[in-house]
Design an enzyme around this catalytic site. Structure first.
Site, PDB file in Angstrom:
ATOM      1  N   GLU A 177       0.806  -1.225   0.000  1.00 53.70           N
ATOM      2  CA  GLU A 177       0.000   0.000   0.000  1.00 53.70           C
ATOM      3  C   GLU A 177       0.837   1.272   0.000  1.00 53.70           C
ATOM      4  O   GLU A 177       0.506   2.243  -0.668  1.00 53.70           O
ATOM      5  CB  GLU A 177      -0.936   0.018   1.221  1.00 53.70           C
ATOM      6  CG  GLU A 177      -2.134  -0.914   1.102  1.00 53.70           C
ATOM      7  CD  GLU A 177      -1.822  -2.366   1.422  1.00 53.70           C
ATOM      8  OE1 GLU A 177      -0.674  -2.652   1.852  1.00 53.70           O
ATOM      9  OE2 GLU A 177      -2.704  -3.216   1.250  1.00 53.70           O
ATOM     10  N   HIS A 246      -9.316  -5.376  11.161  1.00 52.63           N
ATOM     11  CA  HIS A 246     -10.049  -5.238   9.902  1.00 52.63           C
ATOM     12  C   HIS A 246     -11.395  -4.549  10.062  1.00 52.63           C
ATOM     13  O   HIS A 246     -12.236  -4.619   9.168  1.00 52.63           O
ATOM     14  CB  HIS A 246     -10.284  -6.623   9.262  1.00 52.63           C
ATOM     15  CG  HIS A 246      -9.041  -7.267   8.727  1.00 52.63           C
ATOM     16  ND1 HIS A 246      -8.070  -7.760   9.550  1.00 52.63           N
ATOM     17  CD2 HIS A 246      -8.612  -7.466   7.469  1.00 52.63           C
ATOM     18  CE1 HIS A 246      -7.093  -8.265   8.811  1.00 52.63           C
ATOM     19  NE2 HIS A 246      -7.391  -8.087   7.546  1.00 52.63           N
TER      20      HIS A 246
END
Lengths: 444, 334
Positions: A177, A246
């Site tokens: 990322e 998450h």
């Protein structure tokens, strides 16, 4: 002995699916590991393997059936030594297809009335349409991210884009990322208009330095020379049962920083109008979607020039007694709460923020002046959250109009637990909104 | 890490270089050096604030590479960026005025030493976070490739940045997507106060490209002819669509990491030795002498440059501070 083969859950948020195809027939002997069916979820088509040996006694759900709830028995597996008819007779009067073992949050979806010049589409389709339309009209728009191309999107949001636009416009990235966010920013400095998908915003923390220090601040540090027309998008907030790393809402993290625009759609209309505006915007836009919303359907204007202004909220329901201010998935919960409140004689107004930075202070203040009572709703943590900011702004701008202190409904101040009961406790529920509204209206 | 072995002077074989080009490179290196000396001086006088990282000693790297570029190539670097801006032909007045935080600075006084840009000159910063410019440089290369132009991205970073994860994320993607980016590692032997030997495993930083299939070479960064020759090879390779290229420039900074660095991690002797034996400006001077350029001509160049820098320093101090209204401009475009 008869074993029920149940409709499997194939993703954390799957509640139902389509039994696309049977790969076996009644009477077939199967072994553990054999493929028996194809099931379509809203994310993918998956093959289902048998987990036991035996003979298919009966296929309970015909191929092509849509909306089969998870855990519904879809077939019966009988011991190969057993006579099929005997076992079927034993279970014949069980009301299998009515059984709903899961999805406690699943509410009866109200039928949607088609509006003129619109289609009823899912949030997922609206997002994809927005990207495809903008890619057709501006060749500098491209998409990059993990699994966005060949895999068709981890959540199918980019489905079909590779086929239509080819590999010069749709790029699968490695799972890095920080690096690919920086490459997107560099491409934006080079006058392209990247749409960078994060598989979820949880992973975007790896890219936080590039987003804040490079995308958000460079225009200012360059005296206005270095615009960064980029969209970072992906699901934000809690999904279902994926625990602390998450399941987090990053709205207040990004909204904190000057130089960024932060939007968060609720409906298909929001998704299309806001994403198209975000792609056309010359500034970096953080576009916070919600995985649970992807499969929900709403009316959405067909017009390819349909845009929603970034920085404008929408009053989803007019009311006179209390204002509920929400964004993303909490808008839907707020509307549900408003219905319950209506039964209790409280007429709630529901404001869908749509944009967190810039924040539509005018709409908020006008609503406060009308109802004199406010409840804010968000999935994120309470401390220094969006609700805290709104509360402060109301204090500064409309204190004299308040008849009660502003009340916040938020996620609990804990990392998201895995256990189903604790997760439910950690997330703001419709009842929490109803209760908070009751409190600010001084009614039980 | 291997020691910087640059102790030789430019040899006779380099005399076939175009004299005009050599003089031009000499002028540019000298302009950078005089600029930096003045910046150091103004910092000492309190006219420049914050961090100020000087490029003195490393001039051959950026000037040599710049001499191999064409119009439209993009350049991006770290916070040790003054030399790169001057090499890109940005006006020393505007750069100095940014250092003094004035409205005529390239960023209207809002960026400072570490954050300056000129789209017009292809200079994309000036980035204050160690290695943040590396993916950005790969992204600029992505834009060149996407647009189908023949330009390349020259992406500079230091030996310290070479240990950051995002460098390798960028190597990986640049190699996979064959991006026209030249990664220039300016190995000046120290990441702030920590020597390369104490911070970086393996023999050479350039070797790290091998894992990603990226061609690399080690270059004597104190020898401007060697730098230019390597840059020509690297740029030609990139422009022809073969993907990224790594140039590890063995160079040296004479000053501390920033103006506030007492530089106790190395001896004065070490610095003096390199100044005496490997100074890039002295080296090119010797070559120019050998090619028949007299000291007086070189001295005249120096005088002109000093005067230009004096003008820049005056301009930077006379320019007003940005108006208070500037506080709220340039945050977003609309």
């Amino acid at each position: 002995m008869t074993i029920e083969i149940l409709m499997p859950a194939l993703s954390p948020t799957m509640e139902e699916g389509t039994l696309a195809k049977w790969l076996v027939n009644e009477g077939d002997s199967i072994s553990s590991g054999d493929l028996i069916a194809e099931i379509e979820t809203d994310k993918a088509t998956m093959e289902v393997e048998a987990v036991d040996d035996g003979k298919i006694g009966q296929l309970l759900v015909p191929a092509g059936t849509e909306g089969v709830k998870v855990n519904t028995p879809i077939a019966l597996l009988i011991d190969s030594t057993e006579l099929p008819h005997a076992s079927i007779k034993n279970i014949a009067d069980k009301p299998y297809l009515e059984k709903e073992k899961i999805a406690p949050e699943l509410k009866m979806v109200k039928p949607i009335t088609l509006e003129p010049n619109s289609s009823i589409i899912t949030v997922r389709e609206a997002l994809r349409n927005a990207m495809a339309e903008e890619m057709r009209s501006d060749k500098n728009v491209f998409v990059m991210g993990e699994e966005v191309a060949e895999y068709q999107g981890a959540y199918k949001v980019t489905q079909g884009l590779l086929d239509e636009f080819g590999d010069k416009r749709v790029y699968d990235t490695p799972i890095t990322e920080h690096g690919f966010a920086g490459i997107g920013i560099g491409a934006a400095f080079g006058n392209l208009k990247p749409i960078v998908e994060f598989m979820t915003f949880n992973f975007a923390m790896q890219a936080m330095d590039q987003i804040i220090n490079s995308a958000a601040k460079t225009l200012y540090m360059s005296g206005g020379q270095m615009g960064c027309p980029i969209v970072f998008r992906g699901p934000n907030g809690a999904a279902s049962r994926v625990a602390a790393q998450h399941s987090q809402c990053y709205a207040s993290w990004y909204a904190h920083c000057p130089g960024l625009k932060v939007v968060s759609p609720w409906s298909s209309k929001d998704a299309k109008g806001l994403l198209k505006s975000a792609i056309r915007d010359p500034d970096p836009v953080i576009f916070l979607e919600n995985e649970v919303m992807y499969g929900q359907s709403f009316n959405c204007p067909d017009n390819e020039d349909f845009l929603l202004s970034i920085g404008k909220a929408n009053v989803e329901k007019e009311g006179s007694d209390v204002t509920i201010i929400a964004f993303s998935i909490m808008v839907g919960k707020s509307l549900e709460a408003a219905e319950i409140l209506h039964e209790k004689g409280i007429n709630a107004e529901v404001v869908n923020l749509r944009s967190l930075r810039p924040l539509d202070l005018d709409t908020i203040i006008n609503s406060v002046k009308k109802t004199n009572r406010v409840v804010t709703c968000e999935e994120g943590f309470p401390f220094a959250g969006i609700g805290a900011e709104i509360s402060a702004l109301i204090n500064e701008n409309a204190f004299d109009w308040l008849d009660a202190p502003v009340k916040r409904v938020t996620g609990k101040d804990v990392p998201m637990p895995y256990a189903a009961n604790l997760e439910k406790l950690a997330l703001p529920q419709v009842d929490d909104i109803v209760n908070a509204c009751g409190e600010v209206c001084y009614k039980d | 890490m291997k020691k910087n072995t640059s102790t030789k002077t430019l040899n006779e074989s380099k005399m076939n270089y175009d004299l005009e080009l050599l003089i031009d490179m000499y002028q540019k290196m000298l302009l950078i050096r005089r600029f930096e000396e003045k910046a150091g001086q103004l910092y000492g006088m309190g006219k420049i604030g914050g961090f100020c990282h000087l490029y003195i000693g490393q001039e051959a790297v950026v000037v040599g590479i710049q001499s191999a570029q064409i119009e439209g190539d993009s350049i991006v670097t770290s916070y040790r960026d003054h030399g790169h801006m001057i090499a890109c032909d940005m006006d020393p007045k505007g750069v100095m005025a940014e250092l003094t935080g004035r409205e005529d600075g390239y960023s209207k006084g809002k960026g400072g030493s570490m954050h300056m840009f000129s789209r017009e000159k292809g200079f994309f910063g000036g980035h204050g976070i160690v290695a943040a410019q590396v993916p950005i440089g790969a992204g600029l290369a992505f834009a060149h490739k996407y647009n189908g132009n023949k330009n390349v991205s020259i992406t500079y970073f230091g030996d310290g940045a070479a240990n950051q994860g995002q460098v390798y994320e960028s190597y990986n993607i640049a190699s996979l997507w064959k991006l026209p980016v030249i990664f220039v590692i300016e190995n000046n032997k120290y990441g702030m106060g920590t020597s390369v030997n104490r911070s970086s495993a393996g023999d050479n930083l350039s070797d790290r490209g091998k894992a990603y299939g990226i061609k690399s070479e080690i270059v004597d960064g104190m020898d401007i002819i060697a730098v230019r020759d390597a840059a020509i090879r690297a740029i030609e390779y990139c422009r022809s669509g073969k993907g990224p290229y790594i140039l590890e420039m063995k160079t040296y900074r004479y000053r501390g990491h920033s103006m506030s660095d007492p530089a106790k991690y190395r001896t004065r002797d070490e610095v003096e030795k390199i100044r005496k034996t490997s100074d890039p400006i002295e080296n090119i001077k010797i070559l120019l002498n050998k090619m028949g350029v007299e000291d007086k001509a070189l001295k005249d160049i120096d005088v002109k440059i000093k005067s230009k820098i004096a003008d820049a320093a005056k301009f930077a101090q006379d320019s007003p501070e940005p108006s208070e209204a500037e506080l709220y401009t340039d945050i977003t475009i609309n």
